[in-house]
Design an enzyme around this catalytic site. Sequence first.
Site, PDB file in Angstrom:
ATOM      1  NE  ARG A  46      -4.055   0.023   1.757  1.00 45.83           N
ATOM      2  CZ  ARG A  46      -4.033   1.210   2.324  1.00 45.83           C
ATOM      3  NH1 ARG A  46      -3.164   1.466   3.277  1.00 45.83           N
ATOM      4  NH2 ARG A  46      -4.869   2.136   1.957  1.00 45.83           N
TER       5      ARG A  46
ATOM      6  CB  CYS B  64      16.132  -3.771  -7.394  1.00 46.11           C
ATOM      7  SG  CYS B  64      17.335  -4.809  -6.581  1.00 46.11           S
ATOM      8  CD  GLU B  65       9.951  -0.699  -8.474  1.00 42.49           C
ATOM      9  OE1 GLU B  65       9.709   0.487  -8.723  1.00 42.49           O
ATOM     10  OE2 GLU B  65      10.201  -1.543  -9.355  1.00 42.49           O
TER      11      GLU B  65
END
Length: 412
Positions: free
Chosen positions: A308, A339-340
Site C-alpha cells: 500500500r 530494487c524498486e
Amino acid sequence: MKSIPFSLESIQAIIKKYPTPFHIYDAAGIEQSAQTMYSAFSWADGFRNFFAVKALPNPRILELLKAQGMGVDCSSLAELVLAKRAGFAGEDIMFTSNDTAAEEFEMAAELGAIINLDDISHIEFLEETLGELPELLCFRFNPGPERTGNVIIGNPAEAKYGLTRDQIFRAYKTCLQKGVTRFGIHTMVASNELDPSYFVETARMMFELAHEIREELGIELEFINLGGGFGIPYLPDQDPLDIEHVASGIKTLFEDMLADFSVKPKLFFECGRYVTGPHGYLVSTVLHKKNTYREYVGLDASMANLMRPGMYSAYHHITVLGKESAHADHTYDVTGSLCENNDKFAIARVLPKIDIGDIVVIHDTGAHGHSMGFNYNGKLRSAELLLKKDGQVQLIRRAETLDDHFATLDLH
Ligand SMILES: *Cc1c(COP(=O)(O)O)cnc(C)c1O
C-alpha cells in the site's frame, strides 16, 4: 497514539519462534469490529456483512468471522475454494467478480453462491456457461457521473466496474424474461471512506433505484448490497468512521423510502478493511542504517509484504517497539530491499532514534496487506500469526520457503 496489543517482551518471545518479518492479527480486535458493525445495524432484518476475502484470505480468520455471523465476498476461483474450505456454503457466499472466467462462474454456481454480475453481457455468458441461469441474480450498479468516487476506487464514470443505469433496467428485464425469480442489487463506489454521509448518500441512491426497478419492472429486490469501503484511520490523528452515524442515517432513509415494500429488502455490506484492517501488524527487524542524501532505515520486510505505501502512497503508522515514549527527533525514510525505489514504508517520517536490531511495527496491515503481497525480486511471502483471545499465538500461515518459491520451475 496508536496502541499495540503486545509489548516488546512478548514480541521478542514470538520472534524467537517465528523470525521476522511476519504479520500478526489480533483476534479480539477483529471480533470487536465485527460486533460493532452488527450492533450498529441490528435494526435491519437479515443484515449481513460479506467479508471481502481479498482483504485477508486466511481460513482461520474466515472461520472467526463466520462465528460472528458474516458471509464472504469472493471474486476469484481461489477465493471461492478458500471460502468453501472455511465452511461457507450457498448464499453465505457472494460472488462479485469482473472480467470473469467460465470456470469461476461454474464454481460459484456449484457452491450455490449469490452471483453478482458486473456486466449486461454476462447474462448470456453465464447462461451459456451453466446451461441455465440461477434463480437468484444480482447486478453491480455503476452510477457514473451521478456520484464522485474517491482515490482508491477512482471516479465511477472512469471505473471499469458495473452496469450503467440504463443497462441495469435492461438486465433485470432480460433476466425476468429468462425466468430468473429472485433479485438483488449491488454497488461499490468508495473505498477507505471515513465520511459517514457518503454511505448514507449511497443508500439513498440505491433505495431510489430499488423503487424505480419496482415501478418499471415489478421486481421487489431481495437485498441491497452497498458494497465495502468503510474506512479506517490510518493516521494517528484521524477519527474512526462514525458507524453509528452511517447506520442511523441509513435507517431513517430505509424507513422512509422502503416503507411500502411488502417484503423489505435485506441490507448487505461487503466490508473487508473495516473489519480486519486495524487489527494487523507487520513486524520487522531493522537490518541496516544508511546516511546519504537522506537518512535511511532498512528493514527485513519490503513492499512485497505490504504494497500500500508504494502503490497508493498510503500512510501506515510505524512504532519502534520499546521506544514508544522516546523523543521523536529523527527523520527517516524507512525502506525495504527491493530494487524498486518506491519500496518505502515511510518517507521523511519523524521517529525516535532507530538502532540496528530494533523491532519496527507497521500498523493497520490486517486488510489488503499480506494478501496484496508478491514475489518480485524473489522475495518470499511471510508468515501470518494470530494473537488469540487467551494470549496464545497461532501460526496461521507458515512463511514461504525457497522450495515453495521454485516449485513451478524446472531447476537442475
Ligand atoms: C475490495 C472490495 C471490497 C472490500 O473493500 P474494503 O475497502 O476492504 O471494504 C468489497 N467489495 C468489492 C466488490 C471489492 O472489490
